[in-house]
Design a protein around this motif. Sequence first.
Motif, PDB file in Angstrom:
ATOM      1  N   LEU A  72       0.870  -1.293   0.075  1.00 43.31           N
ATOM      2  CA  LEU A  72       0.065  -0.177   0.119  1.00 43.31           C
ATOM      3  C   LEU A  72       0.728   1.229  -0.117  1.00 43.31           C
ATOM      4  O   LEU A  72       1.896   1.298   0.692  1.00 43.31           O
ATOM      5  N   ARG A  73       0.566   2.258  -0.820  1.00 41.13           N
ATOM      6  CA  ARG A  73       1.355   3.408  -0.738  1.00 41.13           C
ATOM      7  C   ARG A  73       0.492   4.595  -0.594  1.00 41.13           C
ATOM      8  O   ARG A  73      -1.056   4.830  -1.119  1.00 41.13           O
ATOM      9  N   ALA A  74       1.087   5.614  -0.133  1.00 42.07           N
ATOM     10  CA  ALA A  74      -0.010   6.726   0.245  1.00 42.07           C
ATOM     11  C   ALA A  74       0.881   7.968  -0.694  1.00 42.07           C
ATOM     12  O   ALA A  74       2.043   7.983  -0.789  1.00 42.07           O
ATOM     13  N   PHE A  75       0.099   8.864  -1.597  1.00 45.29           N
ATOM     14  CA  PHE A  75       0.700   9.791  -2.026  1.00 45.29           C
ATOM     15  C   PHE A  75       0.139  11.229  -1.645  1.00 45.29           C
ATOM     16  O   PHE A  75      -1.046  11.375  -1.646  1.00 45.29           O
ATOM     17  N   ARG A  76       0.855  11.645  -0.911  1.00 53.14           N
ATOM     18  CA  ARG A  76       0.516  12.773   0.040  1.00 53.14           C
ATOM     19  C   ARG A  76       1.038  14.158  -0.811  1.00 53.14           C
ATOM     20  O   ARG A  76       2.235  14.306  -1.035  1.00 53.14           O
ATOM     21  N   ARG A  77       0.075  15.014  -1.138  1.00 57.99           N
ATOM     22  CA  ARG A  77       0.438  16.319  -1.787  1.00 57.99           C
ATOM     23  C   ARG A  77       0.701  17.362  -1.083  1.00 57.99           C
ATOM     24  O   ARG A  77      -0.141  17.445   0.000  1.00 57.99           O
ATOM     25  N   TYR A  78       1.570  18.304  -1.359  1.00 57.05           N
ATOM     26  CA  TYR A  78       1.791  19.477  -0.891  1.00 57.05           C
ATOM     27  C   TYR A  78       1.795  20.335  -1.717  1.00 57.05           C
ATOM     28  O   TYR A  78       2.174  20.516  -2.804  1.00 57.05           O
TER      29      TYR A  78
END
Length: 175
Positions: free
Chosen positions: A111-117
């Motif tokens: 599982l991967r999270a793609f956290r946007r900033y």
Amino acid sequence: MTTTSEAPAAYRPAPIPPAVLAQLREADDAGRPARTVADGEGGAPLRCCLRRSRAGERIALVSYAPLRRWAAAAGVDPGAYDEQGPVFVHAGECAGPVPGSGYPFAETAALRAFRRYDTGGRIAGGAALRLPEDPAEAEAATARALAAAFAAPEVAFVHVRAVEYGCFLYEVRRP
């Protein structure tokens, strides 16, 4: 990495920069001296060269704040988003990522999270993805997730994280 495909030029994964690694090997972002060990089994995700460690390699587990130096250089205060967490790095200098090696740590159904900033260092959204079993499909799914993230004009960069542990894996900046 089990695939030889290359990450799209627009979405290049970035390791922790060498100058930052040198600092972390002296004292990590929590102020602790780095402790090195010989990796008995291998398989630790190394953020210096974006590959898994090999049995017997000297590695260090250090605390890293992925937004801290970027925010200081950008003249912004990320506030509570200036989090820190554990990352594995080589205990000494390494050659960095192998060019053309594709997206790191994408060889399993993780599982991967793609956290946007955004440009202020604030979270501007995110998405989770279970990587497909097939390495080529995992590469394509990662590229699609990054393209979706950067479709939002406010997104300046994305941190890819392991959902299982919450660990920072690598950063991708807006092309």
